[in-house]
Design an enzyme around this catalytic site. Structure first.
Site, PDB file in Angstrom:
ATOM      1  N   ARG A  26      35.619  29.497  51.584  1.00 45.81           N
ATOM      2  CA  ARG A  26      34.690  30.178  50.657  1.00 45.81           C
ATOM      3  C   ARG A  26      35.097  29.791  49.231  1.00 45.81           C
ATOM      4  O   ARG A  26      34.492  28.928  48.630  1.00 45.81           O
ATOM      5  CB  ARG A  26      34.741  31.702  50.889  1.00 45.81           C
ATOM      6  CG  ARG A  26      33.558  32.434  50.285  1.00 45.81           C
ATOM      7  CD  ARG A  26      33.649  32.635  48.781  1.00 45.81           C
ATOM      8  NE  ARG A  26      34.750  33.512  48.402  1.00 45.81           N
ATOM      9  CZ  ARG A  26      35.121  33.723  47.147  1.00 45.81           C
ATOM     10  NH1 ARG A  26      34.496  33.138  46.139  1.00 45.81           N
ATOM     11  NH2 ARG A  26      36.148  34.493  46.873  1.00 45.81           N
ATOM     12  N   HIS A  86      31.381  36.363  52.874  1.00 50.79           N
ATOM     13  CA  HIS A  86      31.377  36.875  51.507  1.00 50.79           C
ATOM     14  C   HIS A  86      29.923  37.015  51.074  1.00 50.79           C
ATOM     15  O   HIS A  86      29.143  36.089  51.278  1.00 50.79           O
ATOM     16  CB  HIS A  86      32.093  35.801  50.665  1.00 50.79           C
ATOM     17  CG  HIS A  86      32.502  36.227  49.320  1.00 50.79           C
ATOM     18  ND1 HIS A  86      31.886  35.770  48.187  1.00 50.79           N
ATOM     19  CD2 HIS A  86      33.490  37.055  48.919  1.00 50.79           C
ATOM     20  CE1 HIS A  86      32.489  36.306  47.132  1.00 50.79           C
ATOM     21  NE2 HIS A  86      33.475  37.087  47.537  1.00 50.79           N
ATOM     22  N   THR A 180      39.127  37.213  38.328  1.00 51.86           N
ATOM     23  CA  THR A 180      38.173  36.108  38.408  1.00 51.86           C
ATOM     24  C   THR A 180      38.432  35.006  37.391  1.00 51.86           C
ATOM     25  O   THR A 180      38.188  33.829  37.654  1.00 51.86           O
ATOM     26  CB  THR A 180      36.750  36.689  38.203  1.00 51.86           C
ATOM     27  OG1 THR A 180      36.582  37.752  39.132  1.00 51.86           O
ATOM     28  CG2 THR A 180      35.673  35.658  38.361  1.00 51.86           C
ATOM     29  N   HIS A 209      42.975  34.201  40.189  1.00 50.51           N
ATOM     30  CA  HIS A 209      42.793  32.807  39.754  1.00 50.51           C
ATOM     31  C   HIS A 209      44.007  32.341  38.962  1.00 50.51           C
ATOM     32  O   HIS A 209      44.820  33.146  38.494  1.00 50.51           O
ATOM     33  CB  HIS A 209      41.477  32.677  38.974  1.00 50.51           C
ATOM     34  CG  HIS A 209      40.322  32.526  39.921  1.00 50.51           C
ATOM     35  ND1 HIS A 209      39.784  31.310  40.238  1.00 50.51           N
ATOM     36  CD2 HIS A 209      39.672  33.446  40.666  1.00 50.51           C
ATOM     37  CE1 HIS A 209      38.820  31.484  41.129  1.00 50.51           C
ATOM     38  NE2 HIS A 209      38.722  32.769  41.409  1.00 50.51           N
ATOM     39  N   HIS A 304      75.202  20.090  41.938  1.00 47.11           N
ATOM     40  CA  HIS A 304      74.297  20.605  42.977  1.00 47.11           C
ATOM     41  C   HIS A 304      74.631  19.950  44.319  1.00 47.11           C
ATOM     42  O   HIS A 304      74.753  20.613  45.337  1.00 47.11           O
ATOM     43  CB  HIS A 304      72.842  20.309  42.617  1.00 47.11           C
ATOM     44  CG  HIS A 304      72.317  21.160  41.507  1.00 47.11           C
ATOM     45  ND1 HIS A 304      71.187  21.914  41.620  1.00 47.11           N
ATOM     46  CD2 HIS A 304      72.788  21.389  40.257  1.00 47.11           C
ATOM     47  CE1 HIS A 304      70.965  22.563  40.495  1.00 47.11           C
ATOM     48  NE2 HIS A 304      71.924  22.250  39.642  1.00 47.11           N
TER      49      HIS A 304
HETATM   50  C1  HCA Z   1      33.570  34.228  41.859  1.00 48.48           C
HETATM   51  C2  HCA Z   1      33.784  35.310  42.892  1.00 48.48           C
HETATM   52  C3  HCA Z   1      35.193  35.586  43.249  1.00 48.48           C
HETATM   53  C4  HCA Z   1      35.162  36.739  44.231  1.00 48.48           C
HETATM   54  C5  HCA Z   1      36.449  37.377  44.560  1.00 48.48           C
HETATM   55  C6  HCA Z   1      36.364  38.473  45.597  1.00 48.48           C
HETATM   56  C7  HCA Z   1      36.041  35.961  42.012  1.00 48.48           C
HETATM   57  O1  HCA Z   1      33.423  33.071  42.220  1.00 48.48           O
HETATM   58  O2  HCA Z   1      33.523  34.573  40.687  1.00 48.48           O
HETATM   59  O3  HCA Z   1      35.470  38.458  46.410  1.00 48.48           O
HETATM   60  O4  HCA Z   1      37.252  39.315  45.590  1.00 48.48           O
HETATM   61  O5  HCA Z   1      36.966  35.245  41.660  1.00 48.48           O
HETATM   62  O6  HCA Z   1      35.693  36.991  41.407  1.00 48.48           O
HETATM   63  O7  HCA Z   1      35.799  34.453  43.827  1.00 48.48           O
HETATM   64 CU    CU Z   2      37.500  33.616  42.931  1.00 49.82          CU
END
Ligand code: HCA
Ligand code: CU
Length: 393
Positions: A26, A86, A180, A209, A304
């Protein structure tokens, strides 16, 4: 104190286990280079299943006909891992998702003021109303339901908590916090997850992220603060520079609970999965990748090398053998030491005393100041010295 002499109260608690929601199929599809055909998706799903991930998240069936068909195929494979799909928080998407045969539905809704203004244009009340409608629709089916708020860290925490508490009361199995845009620091993640843990009774998922390189650290902080599920993708592929990598999360969890992780996951499969996905999306595994980067178990400096030869735990927190990998002690350079060369001499069956080894080390360092050396240069030097000694005596 030895474990036998500990009272039950003073025994350390059993390590909590973390559920992995593997989102290569996904989030990974959102990676710049990704294009997965049906057979490739199936191969990824089978490999992840063999590795032992708990759940796999697939692209929304509303995205395209192919996505819907692939979701149905993979949901029908009878894999051990739970198959989740999703969706946007919309009744039409929810109905499609139910028909795929997936065992769980991951609903996502943008809650930040930016997304509310520039993406879907809804107020918090409208979000709650829409969420209730979709959750109600799904509750009639035997499905795991998750509700996640996109861009959680730039959302007003009071709005977030109100939404999460409402969906918790409505009976979702899990709420998700999504970083995100990769803005969260480990401390911010700990605080938000910790507070949420006090407010809801359901499970908590974290999706982070990697825009500032914190995705693995943030995921581990989320877990430590009470999250039950963590999202990953193979090599971290995803939107922009991606999310928490599967290997990174597993390495972090291994350090906390090596026995548990060795038992739960088929760790030697990790490298093959990463190589497979890297080839599919046309990238190399980064040199500094956690666990499988080409130098992840290469030791170089003399101090090391000496300690490693005596006891590998001195400079290794992950045992490469657990991942089906080997360590390498590099002795062919100017940072080398005579202990490391003694070890190499022993491997070559050459008997050299300390004085000889120190002299060879000196010569090697001199050579290495002028050009890069390889192991064969070390071997030649060790052997030539031995033959000199033999000629002399
Ligand atoms: C995006 C969606 C998502 C969803 C994360 C989740 C994000 O592409 O913006 O379902 O918890 O990073 O918010 O990947
Ligand atoms: Cu995401």
């Amino acid at each position: 104190m030895s474990p036998e002499s500990m009272s039950p109260e003073s025994m350390p608690p059993e390590p909590r286990s973390c559920r992995i929601i593997e989102s290569t199929l996904r989030e990974g599809e959102q990676f710049a280079n990704a294009f997965f055909g049906t057979e490739q998706k199936i191969e990824i799903a089978k490999r992840l299943d063999a590795f032992g991930v708990d759940c796999m998240e697939l692209t929304s069936p509303a995205a395209s006909d192919g996505s819907r068909r692939d979701c149905e195929r993979i949901a029908g494979l009878g894999l051990r891992a739970k198959i989740l799909t999703h969706i946007r928080c919309h009744p039409d998407d929810a109905r499609l998702a139910v028909e795929t045969g997936a065992q769980g539905i991951d609903i996502v809704f943008g809650t930040s003021s930016l997304l509310r203004e520039f993406s879907h244009g809804r107020s918090v009340d409208q979000i709650v109303e829409r969420a209730a409608e979709v959750i109600e629709l799904l509750r009639g089916h035997d499905l795991e339901i998750r509700f996640s708020s996109e861009d959680s860290f730039r959302s007003d925490p009071e709005d977030l908590f109100r939404i999460y508490q409402t969906v918790d009361r409505l009976g979702v199995h899990r709420v998700g916090i999504a970083d995100t845009v990769g803005v969260a620091s480990p401390r911010a993640v700990s605080q938000l997850v910790g507070r949420l843990r006090e407010l809801v009774g359901c499970d908590i998922e974290f999706h982070g992220h990697n825009d500032t390189g914190c995705a693995i650290a943030n995921a581990l902080c989320a877990f430590d603060a009470g999250a039950t599920h963590i999202d990953t993708s193979v090599l971290g592929i995803g939107e922009r520079n991606g999310i928490t990598s599967l290997g990174g999360l597993v390495a972090g969890l291994y350090v906390r609970d090596p026995d548990g992780i060795r038992e739960r996951y088929d760790l030697p499969l990790l490298r093959g999965i990463e190589n497979f996905v890297a080839e599919l999306v046309g990238i190399d595994v980064p040199f500094n990748n956690v666990v499988t980067g080409f130098c992840a178990f290469t030791h170089k400096a003399g101090i090391h090398a000496k300690a490693m030869l005596n006891n590998p735990s001195t400079y290794e927190i992950l045992d490469p053998a657990d991942f089906g990998l080997e360590r390498y002690i590099n002795v062919a350079h100017k940072l080398t030491g005579w202990n490391a060369l003694r070890h190499r001499a022993e491997q070559l069956n050459l008997e050299l005393d300390e004085r000889e080894l120190r002299e060879i080390t000196r010569q090697l360092k001199k050579l290495a100041d002028d050009k890069p050396l390889g192991l064969s240069d070390v071997d030649t030097l060790l052997r030539s010295h031995r033959s000199q000694e033999m000629t002399l005596s």
